[in-house]
Design a protein around this motif. Structure first.
Motif, PDB file in Angstrom:
ATOM      1  N   CYS A 126       0.908  -1.239  -0.207  1.00 47.71           N
ATOM      2  CA  CYS A 126       0.041   0.119  -0.129  1.00 47.71           C
ATOM      3  C   CYS A 126       0.868   1.263   0.079  1.00 47.71           C
ATOM      4  O   CYS A 126       0.438   2.279   0.055  1.00 47.71           O
ATOM      5  CB  CYS A 126      -0.972   0.032   1.201  1.00 47.71           C
ATOM      6  SG  CYS A 126      -2.197  -1.207   1.339  1.00 47.71           S
ATOM      7  N   SER A 127       2.220   1.218   0.051  1.00 45.62           N
ATOM      8  CA  SER A 127       3.081   2.240  -0.084  1.00 45.62           C
ATOM      9  C   SER A 127       2.783   2.975  -1.175  1.00 45.62           C
ATOM     10  O   SER A 127       2.508   2.689  -2.463  1.00 45.62           O
ATOM     11  CB  SER A 127       4.479   1.950   0.015  1.00 45.62           C
ATOM     12  OG  SER A 127       4.651   1.210   1.180  1.00 45.62           O
ATOM     13  N   TRP A 128       2.811   4.447  -1.296  1.00 49.54           N
ATOM     14  CA  TRP A 128       2.544   5.340  -2.236  1.00 49.54           C
ATOM     15  C   TRP A 128       3.726   5.576  -3.238  1.00 49.54           C
ATOM     16  O   TRP A 128       3.581   5.761  -4.268  1.00 49.54           O
ATOM     17  CB  TRP A 128       2.085   6.574  -1.594  1.00 49.54           C
ATOM     18  CG  TRP A 128       0.766   6.720  -0.891  1.00 49.54           C
ATOM     19  CD1 TRP A 128      -0.198   5.854  -0.799  1.00 49.54           C
ATOM     20  CD2 TRP A 128       0.279   7.687   0.170  1.00 49.54           C
ATOM     21  NE1 TRP A 128      -1.202   6.167  -0.025  1.00 49.54           N
ATOM     22  CE2 TRP A 128      -0.744   7.195   0.928  1.00 49.54           C
ATOM     23  CE3 TRP A 128       1.013   8.738   0.862  1.00 49.54           C
ATOM     24  CZ2 TRP A 128      -1.264   7.842   1.910  1.00 49.54           C
ATOM     25  CZ3 TRP A 128       0.376   9.387   1.677  1.00 49.54           C
ATOM     26  CH2 TRP A 128      -0.946   9.029   2.201  1.00 49.54           C
ATOM     27  N   PHE A 129       4.692   5.677  -2.706  1.00 51.33           N
ATOM     28  CA  PHE A 129       6.100   6.144  -3.197  1.00 51.33           C
ATOM     29  C   PHE A 129       6.905   5.132  -3.590  1.00 51.33           C
ATOM     30  O   PHE A 129       6.982   3.932  -2.875  1.00 51.33           O
ATOM     31  CB  PHE A 129       7.077   7.057  -2.483  1.00 51.33           C
ATOM     32  CG  PHE A 129       6.090   8.434  -2.440  1.00 51.33           C
ATOM     33  CD1 PHE A 129       5.995   9.426  -3.322  1.00 51.33           C
ATOM     34  CD2 PHE A 129       5.439   8.841  -1.182  1.00 51.33           C
ATOM     35  CE1 PHE A 129       5.184  10.535  -3.359  1.00 51.33           C
ATOM     36  CE2 PHE A 129       4.566  10.092  -0.941  1.00 51.33           C
ATOM     37  CZ  PHE A 129       4.660  10.605  -2.113  1.00 51.33           C
ATOM     38  N   GLU A 130       7.798   5.179  -4.406  1.00 50.76           N
ATOM     39  CA  GLU A 130       8.804   4.151  -4.940  1.00 50.76           C
ATOM     40  C   GLU A 130       9.844   4.065  -3.928  1.00 50.76           C
ATOM     41  O   GLU A 130      10.009   4.785  -3.066  1.00 50.76           O
ATOM     42  CB  GLU A 130       9.298   4.539  -6.320  1.00 50.76           C
ATOM     43  CG  GLU A 130       8.582   4.598  -7.579  1.00 50.76           C
ATOM     44  CD  GLU A 130       7.941   3.404  -8.030  1.00 50.76           C
ATOM     45  OE1 GLU A 130       8.701   2.435  -7.815  1.00 50.76           O
ATOM     46  OE2 GLU A 130       6.830   3.106  -8.102  1.00 50.76           O
ATOM     47  N   GLU A 131      10.440   2.730  -3.924  1.00 52.31           N
ATOM     48  CA  GLU A 131      11.579   2.584  -2.707  1.00 52.31           C
ATOM     49  C   GLU A 131      12.645   3.675  -2.989  1.00 52.31           C
ATOM     50  O   GLU A 131      12.958   3.867  -4.052  1.00 52.31           O
ATOM     51  CB  GLU A 131      12.214   1.322  -3.240  1.00 52.31           C
ATOM     52  CG  GLU A 131      13.227   0.564  -2.173  1.00 52.31           C
ATOM     53  CD  GLU A 131      13.485  -0.638  -2.285  1.00 52.31           C
ATOM     54  OE1 GLU A 131      14.749  -1.253  -2.575  1.00 52.31           O
ATOM     55  OE2 GLU A 131      12.718  -1.461  -2.060  1.00 52.31           O
ATOM     56  N   LEU A 132      13.059   3.780  -2.026  1.00 53.43           N
ATOM     57  CA  LEU A 132      14.322   5.034  -2.137  1.00 53.43           C
ATOM     58  C   LEU A 132      15.626   4.318  -2.453  1.00 53.43           C
ATOM     59  O   LEU A 132      15.888   3.304  -1.921  1.00 53.43           O
ATOM     60  CB  LEU A 132      14.241   5.762  -0.599  1.00 53.43           C
ATOM     61  CG  LEU A 132      13.306   6.542  -0.296  1.00 53.43           C
ATOM     62  CD1 LEU A 132      13.473   6.826   1.134  1.00 53.43           C
ATOM     63  CD2 LEU A 132      13.155   7.826  -0.865  1.00 53.43           C
ATOM     64  N   LYS A 133      16.500   5.405  -3.052  1.00 57.41           N
ATOM     65  CA  LYS A 133      17.962   5.086  -3.279  1.00 57.41           C
ATOM     66  C   LYS A 133      18.525   5.211  -2.000  1.00 57.41           C
ATOM     67  O   LYS A 133      18.321   6.437  -1.581  1.00 57.41           O
ATOM     68  CB  LYS A 133      18.373   5.710  -4.566  1.00 57.41           C
ATOM     69  CG  LYS A 133      19.906   5.514  -4.621  1.00 57.41           C
ATOM     70  CD  LYS A 133      20.390   6.515  -5.863  1.00 57.41           C
ATOM     71  CE  LYS A 133      22.057   6.367  -5.859  1.00 57.41           C
ATOM     72  NZ  LYS A 133      22.364   7.345  -6.839  1.00 57.41           N
ATOM     73  N   VAL A 134      19.427   4.319  -1.549  1.00 53.54           N
ATOM     74  CA  VAL A 134      19.996   4.469  -0.324  1.00 53.54           C
ATOM     75  C   VAL A 134      21.326   5.159  -0.420  1.00 53.54           C
ATOM     76  O   VAL A 134      22.384   4.584  -0.826  1.00 53.54           O
ATOM     77  CB  VAL A 134      20.017   3.146   0.509  1.00 53.54           C
ATOM     78  CG1 VAL A 134      20.763   3.428   2.070  1.00 53.54           C
ATOM     79  CG2 VAL A 134      18.727   2.544   0.983  1.00 53.54           C
ATOM     80  N   ASP A 135      21.302   6.326  -0.501  1.00 55.04           N
ATOM     81  CA  ASP A 135      22.731   7.205  -0.736  1.00 55.04           C
ATOM     82  C   ASP A 135      23.172   8.239   0.428  1.00 55.04           C
ATOM     83  O   ASP A 135      24.042   8.820   0.161  1.00 55.04           O
ATOM     84  CB  ASP A 135      22.717   7.871  -1.938  1.00 55.04           C
ATOM     85  CG  ASP A 135      21.425   8.825  -2.169  1.00 55.04           C
ATOM     86  OD1 ASP A 135      20.775   9.112  -1.063  1.00 55.04           O
ATOM     87  OD2 ASP A 135      21.169   9.550  -3.256  1.00 55.04           O
ATOM     88  N   GLY A 136      22.274   8.344   1.382  1.00 54.30           N
ATOM     89  CA  GLY A 136      22.722   9.215   2.610  1.00 54.30           C
ATOM     90  C   GLY A 136      22.412  10.578   2.296  1.00 54.30           C
ATOM     91  O   GLY A 136      22.593  11.636   2.799  1.00 54.30           O
ATOM     92  N   ARG A 137      21.654  10.868   1.273  1.00 57.54           N
ATOM     93  CA  ARG A 137      21.228  12.173   0.701  1.00 57.54           C
ATOM     94  C   ARG A 137      19.640  12.331   0.925  1.00 57.54           C
ATOM     95  O   ARG A 137      18.849  11.604   0.142  1.00 57.54           O
ATOM     96  CB  ARG A 137      21.495  12.545  -0.839  1.00 57.54           C
ATOM     97  CG  ARG A 137      23.042  12.665  -0.948  1.00 57.54           C
ATOM     98  CD  ARG A 137      23.473  13.188  -2.265  1.00 57.54           C
ATOM     99  NE  ARG A 137      24.750  12.811  -2.589  1.00 57.54           N
ATOM    100  CZ  ARG A 137      25.246  11.826  -3.410  1.00 57.54           C
ATOM    101  NH1 ARG A 137      24.388  11.101  -4.035  1.00 57.54           N
ATOM    102  NH2 ARG A 137      26.632  11.691  -3.370  1.00 57.54           N
TER     103      ARG A 137
END
Length: 156
Positions: free
Chosen positions: A33-44
């Protein structure tokens, strides 16, 4: 209480290992049910991270400001560990001299539990780098004083 403990406010424009850990936690609590795409884990921590935090806050009946303060940090940690167990995941970025935050403080605390005598101020300085090198040598890792995935996983 979260591990690592809350260190400082994370908001749009922030960067570092704590921001990467938040991105890892956010990806780890996603569901169908998550609205947004998975995040890029880059620390920014940019607009995408801010939007995912807002979604998390709304779904957990929190003030949806998109910032990670102590309450959001601890709730996010609780949701992540409820789903994945009490592990401290690799934050997704290397920790080295000049980085700061709760993840660095956690490393300092861990090294102190192994006999080091570091200040647990959350700042990765030369004393922390030297202690990391000693840990790496004792554990047959490349002794470069930088905490990458192999060093993190051996430590935690």
């Amino acid at each position: 209480m979260a591990i690592p403990a809350y260190y400082s406010l994370i908001q749009n424009g922030s960067s570092g290992p704590d921001e990467a850990l938040v991105q890892t936690w956010l990806n780890g609590v996603r569901d169908q049910c998550s609205w947004f795409e998975e995040l890029k884990v880059d620390g920014r921590f940019g607009k995408a991270s801010e939007n995912v935090v807002k979604e998390f806050q709304l779904r957990n009946r929190m003030n949806a400001d998109g910032k990670v303060g102590a309450n959001t940090w601890n709730t996010l940690y609780a949701r992540y560990t409820a789903k994945h167990g009490l592990t401290v995941p690799y934050p997704g970025v290397t920790l080295r001299q000049g980085t700061a935050g709760g993840t660095v403080r956690l490393v300092q605390q861990k090294l102190n539990s192994l006999g080091e005598k570091l200040s647990t101020d959350g700042r990765f300085g030369s004393a922390t780098a030297a202690a990391v090198q000693r840990f790496q040598r004792r554990n047959s890792l490349t002794a470069d004083g930088i905490i990458g995935k192999a060093t993190w996983e051996k430590m935690f």
